[in-house]
Design a protein around this motif. Structure first.
Motif, mmCIF file in Angstrom:
data_model
loop_
_atom_site.group_PDB
_atom_site.id
_atom_site.type_symbol
_atom_site.label_atom_id
_atom_site.label_comp_id
_atom_site.label_asym_id
_atom_site.label_seq_id
_atom_site.Cartn_x
_atom_site.Cartn_y
_atom_site.Cartn_z
ATOM 1 N N GLN A 251 0.841 -1.189 0.000
ATOM 2 C CA GLN A 251 0.000 0.000 0.000
ATOM 3 C C GLN A 251 0.881 1.245 0.000
ATOM 4 O OE1 GLN A 251 -3.151 -0.035 2.994
ATOM 5 N NE2 GLN A 251 -2.837 -2.236 3.277
ATOM 6 N N THR A 252 0.649 2.140 -0.955
ATOM 7 C CA THR A 252 1.443 3.371 -0.985
ATOM 8 C C THR A 252 0.998 4.369 0.076
ATOM 9 O OG1 THR A 252 0.006 4.214 -2.748
ATOM 10 C CG2 THR A 252 2.073 3.179 -3.414
ATOM 11 N N VAL A 253 -0.217 4.203 0.593
ATOM 12 C CA VAL A 253 -0.758 4.966 1.734
ATOM 13 C C VAL A 253 -0.982 6.440 1.387
ATOM 14 C CG1 VAL A 253 -0.446 5.668 4.144
ATOM 15 C CG2 VAL A 253 0.302 3.393 3.391
ATOM 16 N N SER A 254 0.052 7.122 0.856
ATOM 17 C CA SER A 254 -0.095 8.545 0.545
ATOM 18 C C SER A 254 0.530 8.855 -0.809
ATOM 19 C CB SER A 254 0.564 9.409 1.628
ATOM 20 O OG SER A 254 1.973 9.290 1.564
ATOM 21 N N ASP A 255 0.165 10.012 -1.356
ATOM 22 C CA ASP A 255 0.675 10.424 -2.659
ATOM 23 C C ASP A 255 2.192 10.612 -2.662
ATOM 24 O OD1 ASP A 255 -1.885 10.404 -3.655
ATOM 25 O OD2 ASP A 255 -2.190 12.568 -3.487
ATOM 26 N N ASP A 256 2.778 10.873 -1.510
ATOM 27 C CA ASP A 256 4.227 11.086 -1.428
ATOM 28 C C ASP A 256 5.015 9.866 -1.905
ATOM 29 O OD1 ASP A 256 3.834 13.584 -0.429
ATOM 30 O OD2 ASP A 256 4.223 13.060 1.663
ATOM 31 N N TYR A 257 4.402 8.692 -1.791
ATOM 32 C CA TYR A 257 5.121 7.457 -2.108
ATOM 33 C C TYR A 257 4.553 6.742 -3.335
ATOM 34 C CZ TYR A 257 7.027 8.522 2.391
ATOM 35 O OH TYR A 257 7.645 9.180 3.421
ATOM 36 N N PHE A 258 3.554 7.342 -3.944
ATOM 37 C CA PHE A 258 2.925 6.719 -5.105
ATOM 38 C C PHE A 258 3.906 6.613 -6.271
ATOM 39 C CE2 PHE A 258 0.526 6.817 -9.074
ATOM 40 C CZ PHE A 258 -0.378 5.786 -8.877
ATOM 41 N N GLY A 259 4.618 7.694 -6.560
ATOM 42 C CA GLY A 259 5.536 7.696 -7.693
ATOM 43 C C GLY A 259 6.641 6.672 -7.575
ATOM 44 N N ALA A 260 7.081 6.409 -6.363
ATOM 45 C CA ALA A 260 8.199 5.483 -6.150
ATOM 46 C C ALA A 260 7.762 4.027 -6.026
ATOM 47 C CB ALA A 260 8.976 5.882 -4.899
ATOM 48 N N PHE A 261 6.500 3.783 -5.596
ATOM 49 C CA PHE A 261 6.144 2.411 -5.243
ATOM 50 C C PHE A 261 4.792 1.927 -5.764
ATOM 51 C CE2 PHE A 261 8.967 3.956 -1.813
ATOM 52 C CZ PHE A 261 9.990 3.029 -1.943
ATOM 53 N N HIS A 262 4.098 2.708 -6.583
ATOM 54 C CA HIS A 262 2.787 2.245 -7.027
ATOM 55 C C HIS A 262 2.914 0.955 -7.837
ATOM 56 C CE1 HIS A 262 2.956 3.394 -11.345
ATOM 57 N NE2 HIS A 262 3.815 4.289 -10.905
ATOM 58 N N THR A 263 1.945 0.089 -7.704
ATOM 59 C CA THR A 263 1.875 -1.256 -8.306
ATOM 60 C C THR A 263 3.050 -2.150 -7.908
ATOM 61 O OG1 THR A 263 3.044 -0.806 -10.417
ATOM 62 C CG2 THR A 263 0.676 -0.286 -10.321
ATOM 63 N N SER A 264 3.704 -1.840 -6.774
ATOM 64 C CA SER A 264 4.795 -2.696 -6.304
ATOM 65 C C SER A 264 4.240 -3.841 -5.452
ATOM 66 C CB SER A 264 5.811 -1.892 -5.485
ATOM 67 O OG SER A 264 6.489 -0.954 -6.295
ATOM 68 N N SER A 265 4.943 -4.980 -5.510
ATOM 69 C CA SER A 265 4.512 -6.167 -4.779
ATOM 70 C C SER A 265 5.720 -6.961 -4.295
ATOM 71 C CB SER A 265 3.662 -7.082 -5.669
ATOM 72 O OG SER A 265 2.442 -6.508 -6.036
ATOM 73 N N TRP A 266 5.486 -7.755 -3.261
ATOM 74 C CA TRP A 266 6.420 -8.815 -2.882
ATOM 75 C C TRP A 266 6.043 -10.060 -3.685
ATOM 76 C CZ3 TRP A 266 10.472 -7.544 -0.033
ATOM 77 C CH2 TRP A 266 10.378 -6.502 0.880
#
Length: 281
Positions: A251-266
């Motif tokens: 979960q990116t939780v906030s827009d601050d981390y969307f660009g770096a981690f959106h659609t990321s998974s383990w």
């Protein structure tokens, strides 16, 4: 041969190279079957010596970059995103997946491919910050090795100062996981993920791999709606491994981390028999 490549130090900047094999825009690459050549043979053939093109060192530039990284790490460490991710890792289901990959080993090495320019952009700095904080948080995460052909000499020096090793070999993403290895690869090209899977296309190797990167589920959905042959070709192993993959979206939780981690998974892989793995040309 050893599973890891030689690491780069500031004294051995004698090579040059790029990452053309893993970039789809550079043209379709001919693929060979791992049933014909072993992963170790293919890895050895594809490796290329590498060092930053620029050899200039600048103490002021290095200090400024270190300050940027430290600010970013503090931001990450205090963020709801980071604490949500820690909670996710420590849930019984995901923790058991990590434990299974570790087996009898005490440490899981981390390999970061495709980090990008940590000097020029914030998303790579956030990604690096997360990787370093995870190592500090969990004693079972071992040494961190980093590679991206865009890294400058200054960036390499800062990475080393942060306790990371910069590879002097361009592995083309084809590290054989002879021991438990976490591949930290947010937002890499699909062909780089495919190269990694291709290099580890065997039961023992795949069971040593933890992958943090773009969602394979998203790749599968995109390919099903696409008639792009290049996309299909660059995701063959991604699609073939899906039935043996446990994927946990973050979960990116906030827009601050969307660009770096959106659609990321383990991603964790658990084929049991060699015969279960498809023959892929």
């Amino acid at each position: 041969m050893a599973a890891s490549a030689k690491t780069l130090t500031i004294d051995n900047h004698t090579f040059d190279g790029d990452w053309t094999v893993v970039l789809p825009r550079r043209g379709k690459q001919r693929r060979h079957s791992f049933r014909i050549r072993s992963p170790e043979q293919l890895q050895q053939q594809q490796q290329q010596p590498w060092a930053p093109i620029d050899l200039e060192t600048d103490a002021v530039r290095k200090l400024k970059l270190m300050q940027k990284i430290q600010i970013c790490m503090k931001k990450m460490e205090n963020s709801p995103f980071y604490h949500t991710l820690l909670d996710q890792i420590q849930t019984p289901e995901i923790f058991c997946c990590f434990h299974r990959v570790l087996g009898s080993e005490m440490k899981m090495q981390m390999v970061i491919y495709g980090i990008g320019s940590i000097e020029s952009y914030e998303p790579p700095r956030l990604q690096l910050s997360l990787a370093i904080l995870l190592k500090r948080k969990f004693s079972w995460i071992g040494d961190i090795e980093v590679f991206d052909p865009v890294l400058s000499t200054t960036e390499c020096q800062v990475l080393e100062a942060l306790g990371c090793s910069v590879l002097s070999i361009n592995e083309q993403g084809q590290r054989c996981a002879q021991k438990p290895t976490m591949f930290f690869m947010p937002h890499c090209e699909s062909m780089l993920y495919d190269n990694l899977l291709r290099a580890n296309w065997g039961v023992e190797l795949l069971n040593h791999v933890v992958l943090f990167g773009n969602s394979f589920d998203v790749y599968e959905k995109n390919v099903s709606y696409s008639k792009n042959s290049a996309m299909v070709d660059s995701t063959r192993h991604i699609l073939a491994i899906r039935q043996f993959t446990k994927e946990f979206r973050i979960q990116t939780v906030s827009d601050d981390y969307f660009g770096a981690f959106h659609t990321s998974s383990w991603h964790f892989f658990s084929p049991v028999l060699e015969t279960e793995l498809q023959y892929i040309d």
